[in-house]
Design an enzyme around this catalytic site. Structure first.
Site, short mmCIF file in Angstrom:
data_model
loop_
_atom_site.label_atom_id
_atom_site.label_comp_id
_atom_site.label_asym_id
_atom_site.label_seq_id
_atom_site.Cartn_x
_atom_site.Cartn_y
_atom_site.Cartn_z
N ASP A 45 -3.34 2.45 -5.98
CA ASP A 45 -1.90 2.41 -5.20
C ASP A 45 -1.89 1.35 -4.30
O ASP A 45 -1.33 1.38 -3.00
CB ASP A 45 -2.31 3.93 -4.27
CG ASP A 45 -3.41 3.85 -3.39
OD1 ASP A 45 -3.99 3.08 -3.78
OD2 ASP A 45 -3.31 4.86 -2.61
N GLU A 46 -2.39 0.03 -4.33
CA GLU A 46 -2.39 -1.07 -3.57
C GLU A 46 -2.79 -2.08 -4.34
O GLU A 46 -3.36 -2.13 -5.25
CB GLU A 46 -3.25 -0.63 -2.28
CG GLU A 46 -4.97 -0.71 -2.77
CD GLU A 46 -5.67 -0.60 -1.51
OE1 GLU A 46 -5.30 -1.47 -0.42
OE2 GLU A 46 -6.62 0.25 -1.37
N ASP B 20 0.79 -1.27 -0.03
CA ASP B 20 0.25 -0.06 0.07
C ASP B 20 0.79 1.22 0.01
O ASP B 20 1.63 1.44 0.91
CB ASP B 20 -0.72 -0.24 1.37
CG ASP B 20 -2.22 1.04 0.92
OD1 ASP B 20 -2.18 1.47 0.31
OD2 ASP B 20 -2.82 1.11 2.28
#
Length: 415
Positions: A120-121, A27
């Site tokens: 983003d993860e 993350d």
């Protein structure tokens, strides 16, 4: 996903045995803000917020801004009140996507078993990478180092035996950390958390559980199933009980099928002119169509979202006669939907276009009429995709969008 803030009192060391923890959750920390700081190193250490200057919501904030109470999805007016000294930066989504692609490329060097959750993860299953790359802890450390050195942004990593616990571990590893939850420590870690940490426990459910004296995951885990089922219902009660005891059989899914593709915008000033609204819908339709083509998908249903000045939100949808990935078709449907609405004179605050009922372009039959200009439009829009990929979105656009404010957006021909 969990909506609860992490428990600051949770231990940061649960052991070193990673022999039964093949799941990593990577993350990025304050991703949008971190990307902006790559080209603005002079802003490091200062409160920075990414979002609209006056309207809209916070997309990301540095930890210096978060210390003042700023959070993602917070209305920008509230964020500015909490942190008036913050530096506001408008978002650059193309830049974020570029960095995201680079992050995912680093992850793919470790294993092909990657499940991106958002820009983003991502989850990784490193079971097959141990012999080649090393233990999960070593892999997590290597990923964090490469992301920092090669891209200039920071990733936190959670390592566990299940996806759910790995996700919680990464949130407790922030900022800029790695947290391993050995298989044998899973229950102890979970039972140290508030009940709001469980996936599916929102504010209402948390309040309902609190009225029954259930405030922690440990409380829920030791609640008799019949009582829990009476409070939440059988399905929800059983699912939360499984999570409370660390039971999460879901595998990492390397391929995720998008359920819908959309684009929306909150405007700096409420739109009252139908031509301006039409221009926005045309722009959004082109954005959606480009994403459909990039994913090799077509849509059979178009919907629009309209938020009025008084925050009333309306939505309408239309099923298309034939599946498409052409902006003209999407726009025509969106424009008809907007025309069918009765809008107040004080205008609209937000507009959005969404493509639903998606299917693979290669296997979806498309009926072509003799007078259909779809193939030519599709070919022209694919050329636009290539130009955008090479020179950016401003290099070429629909001619109707290069207009005077009072002109009609028309059919969305390319210029």
């Amino acid at each position: 996903m969990s909506r609860s803030p992490r428990n600051e009192n949770v231990r940061r060391d649960w052991g070193e045995d990673d022999s039964r923890t093949p799941i990593l959750h990577v993350d990025m920390d304050a991703f949008f803000a971190a990307v902006e700081l790559i080209d603005r190193p002079e802003l490091r250490g200062l409160p920075v917020i990414v979002g609209g200057a006056h309207r809209g919501v916070v997309l990301s904030a540095t930890y210096e801004a978060r210390a003042a109470g700023v959070r993602s999805a917070m209305p920008m007016t509230r964020a500015r009140a909490l942190c008036p000294q913050a530096i506001i930066i408008p978002p650059d989504h193309h830049r974020y996507r570029d960095v995201s692609v680079a992050v995912m490329r680093i992850l793919s060097d470790v294993t092909p078993v990657i499940e991106p959750v958002s820009i983003d993860e991502a989850f990784l299953d490193v079971s097959g990478a141990r012999r080649r790359v090393g233990s999960p802890s070593r892999i997590g450390t290597m990923v964090r180092r490469r992301v920092a050195e090669e891209l200039g942004v920071v990733a936190s990593v959670g390592i566990a035996s299940t996806k759910f616990v790995a996700k919680l571990a990464s949130s407790h590893a922030k900022p800029d950390g790695l947290l391993l939850i050995p298989h044998e420590s899973t229950v102890g870690f979970l039972h140290s958390l508030p009940v709001g940490a469980l996936w599916g426990v929102g504010e209402r459910t948390e309040a309902t559980l609190a009225r029954s004296g259930i405030r922690t995951v440990a409380d829920l885990a030791h609640t008799p199933p019949p009582m829990l089922n009476r409070v939440l219902g059988t399905a929800a009660g059983s699912r939360l009980l499984d999570l409370a005891w660390g039971r999460d059989p879901r595998p990492v899914q390397p391929v995720r099928h998008e359920k819908s593709i959309g684009h929306e915008q909150t405007f700096a000033t409420d739109l009252t002119d139908l031509a301006d609204m039409g221009a926005a819908l045309l722009d959004f339709s082109h954005r959606c169509a480009a994403r459909l083509r990039a994913a090799e998908l077509v849509t059979s249903c178009v919907s629009i979202k309209v938020r009025l000045a008084d925050f009333t939100t309306l939505s309408r949808s239309h099923t298309l006669d034939a599946a498409t990935d052409v902006a003209h078709d999407i726009y025509q449907a969106a424009r008809r939907l907007l025309a069918g609405m009765s809008l107040p004179p004080d205008g609209v605050r937000l507009l959005g276009v969404r493509c639903e009922a998606l299917s693979d372009a290669a296997t979806t039959f498309v009926q072509v009429a003799l007078d259909d200009s779809g193939p030519e439009r599709r070919a022209a829009e694919r050329v636009m995709d290539e130009v955008h990929a090479r020179f950016g979105r401003t290099a070429v656009t629909a001619g109707s969008l290069v207009r005077q404010p009072t002109s009609d957006p028309g059919d969305g021909d390319i210029s």
